[in-house]
Design an enzyme around this catalytic site. Structure first.
Site, PDB file in Angstrom:
ATOM      1  N   SER A  95       0.790  -1.236   0.000  1.00  0.00           N
ATOM      2  CA  SER A  95       0.000   0.000   0.000  1.00  0.00           C
ATOM      3  C   SER A  95       0.819   1.280   0.000  1.00  0.00           C
ATOM      4  CB  SER A  95      -0.974   0.001   1.181  1.00  0.00           C
ATOM      5  OG  SER A  95      -2.027  -0.900   0.933  1.00  0.00           O
ATOM      6  N   TYR A 191     -10.719   2.162   5.289  1.00  0.00           N
ATOM      7  CA  TYR A 191      -9.615   1.903   4.355  1.00  0.00           C
ATOM      8  C   TYR A 191     -10.013   0.786   3.398  1.00  0.00           C
ATOM      9  CZ  TYR A 191      -4.760   1.175   2.869  1.00  0.00           C
ATOM     10  OH  TYR A 191      -3.606   1.064   2.150  1.00  0.00           O
ATOM     11  N   ASN A 193      -9.134  -0.809  -0.622  1.00  0.00           N
ATOM     12  CA  ASN A 193      -8.255  -0.762  -1.784  1.00  0.00           C
ATOM     13  C   ASN A 193      -8.966  -0.295  -3.045  1.00  0.00           C
ATOM     14  OD1 ASN A 193      -5.578  -1.899  -0.838  1.00  0.00           O
ATOM     15  ND2 ASN A 193      -6.964  -3.495  -0.128  1.00  0.00           N
ATOM     16  N   GLY A 329       2.589  -0.662   4.289  1.00  0.00           N
ATOM     17  CA  GLY A 329       2.081  -1.576   3.280  1.00  0.00           C
ATOM     18  C   GLY A 329       2.470  -3.013   3.518  1.00  0.00           C
TER      19      GLY A 329
END
Length: 380
Positions: A95, A191, A193, A329
């Site tokens: 991330s 959060y 993606n 990430g």
């Protein structure tokens, strides 16, 4: 732990990211640490050794502070081998990709090609998005769109059997849109993606080039980040690198598989980049130093959401020594951190490779982050 760190921890648990940690006594000289420069830093050698020993196959650490630059690694490059991870090794940054993507989107905002508070559906009408969802909401995870990750196999034997499958970003978006929204746009924070897969598609729609091509054109080439790339569907990692492993349970038995080679298209513009600690340092320093964005847009990027402590593509955390800025990430086999004080005087970049350990690597990840924040960024 601060409220922002706690929120980040909950997010990473939802995302399935695992990593490392360590408590250590500075000044202890430890064997088995490869250092890339001539500066002897027993405190930093102890940190990277303890990080690797907390359950990871290997770790590589880069630190910039008032004493200069130090790089080192500990653990092993590959299970069954005594070789240490390369201190210039490449790895999947997960991330942290979002920081690169957000930077490109904000550059397009600065050029007047995107409106930060304009409806996304005006640029991507094919998805039938809620017209209240803006570009800013994608970058800050306040769109309310459900994530696609629960609709594809990302764990266990099913993931391994599927790990070379190619996903198109449009396909990933439709997986998420088939689910009920998490909340009304702009009313909460979660959060997901899918926000950054849509951001990647925005870049392509506006520029006519993929997000990877735009990152290369706008960031990698100007900053000479020769070791960073968007791999697309290519499964391997070229150049020097440590191996990452995936440990899973099947029929009551634990198995460990070398997962270095995998098709990263499931992550797309939300997390597929490959880089090095040196390139991440150069990028993050240039970004925070105002070399990639005009001051007003960099200020927007650094405004945290009160619930997620997340700005526009990076974390903005309050610590005992003030505000720090971070990218965090994970990817199957790999965990990554990049962090800096606002003025860039203290930074660290950490790559961890997962191995054959039953340690709680999620807990270890946050312990390592907390330790490095205290000792490197806060100078304790």
């Amino acid at each position: 732990m601060t409220t922002s760190a706690s929120t980040a921890k909950k997010m990473f648990r939802r995302a399935g990211v695992t990593a490392l940690a360590a408590a250590l006594l500075a000044g202890v000289a430890l064997p088995g640490v490869a250092a890339a420069d001539g500066q002897d830093r027993p405190d930093l050698r102890a940190m990277v050794q303890e990080i690797a020993a907390s359950g990871f196959a290997g770790a590589q650490l880069r630190v910039h502070d008032r004493r200069g630059e130090w790089t080192g690694s500990a653990g092993v490059r590959e299970l069954g081998s005594a070789a240490k991870p390369p201190t210039n090794g490449r790895f999947r940054i997960g991330s942290n990709t979002k920081t690169f993507v957000s930077t490109v989107v904000l550059q397009l905002v600065g050029e007047g090609r995107l409106g930060l508070d304009s409806p996304v559906t005006g640029y991507l009408p094919e998805f039938g998005l809620d017209p209240r969802i803006t570009v800013r909401m994608l970058l800050q995870h306040t769109s309310g769109i459900a994530d696609y990750t629960g609709s594809i196999p990302l764990g266990g034997q099913e993931f391994l059997d599927n790990r070379f499958h190619t996903y198109r970003p449009e396909e990933l978006v439709r997986f998420g849109l088939a689910l009920p929204p998490l909340f009304a746009p702009g009313t909460d924070w979660s959060y997901t993606n899918i926000n950054y897969v849509l951001a990647g598609l925005l870049i392509k729609k506006v520029t006519g080039r993929s997000y990877g091509e735009e990152i290369d054109r706008r960031i990698l080439k100007p900053l000479k980040l020769w070791e960073t790339e968007a791999p697309g569907t290519r499964p391997g990692i070229s150049g020097p690198h440590a191996h990452g492993y995936y440990r899973y349970e099947v029929a009551g038995q634990w198995k460990t598989v070398d997962i270095t080679r995998q098709n990263p298209s499931w992550a797309s513009s939300a997390g597929d980049l490959i880089s090095t600690t040196e390139d991440l340092h150069t990028f993050f320093s240039a970004l925070l130093g105002g070399k990639l964005l005009p001051a007003p847009l960099l200020a927007e990027m650094r405004k945290p959401h009160p619930k997620g402590a997340y700005g526009l593509g990076l974390y903005v955390q309050e610590t005992s020594c003030g505000t720090v800025l971070k990218g965090m990430g994970g990817f199957h086999g790999y965990g990554t951190l990049m962090a800096s004080t606002p003025d860039g005087s203290r930074t660290y970049e950490l790559s961890m490779t997962y191995g054959d350990s039953d340690a709680d690597l999620g807990k270890a990840y946050y312990a390592a982050d907390g330790m490095l924040t205290d000792k490197v960024l806060c100078g304790k």
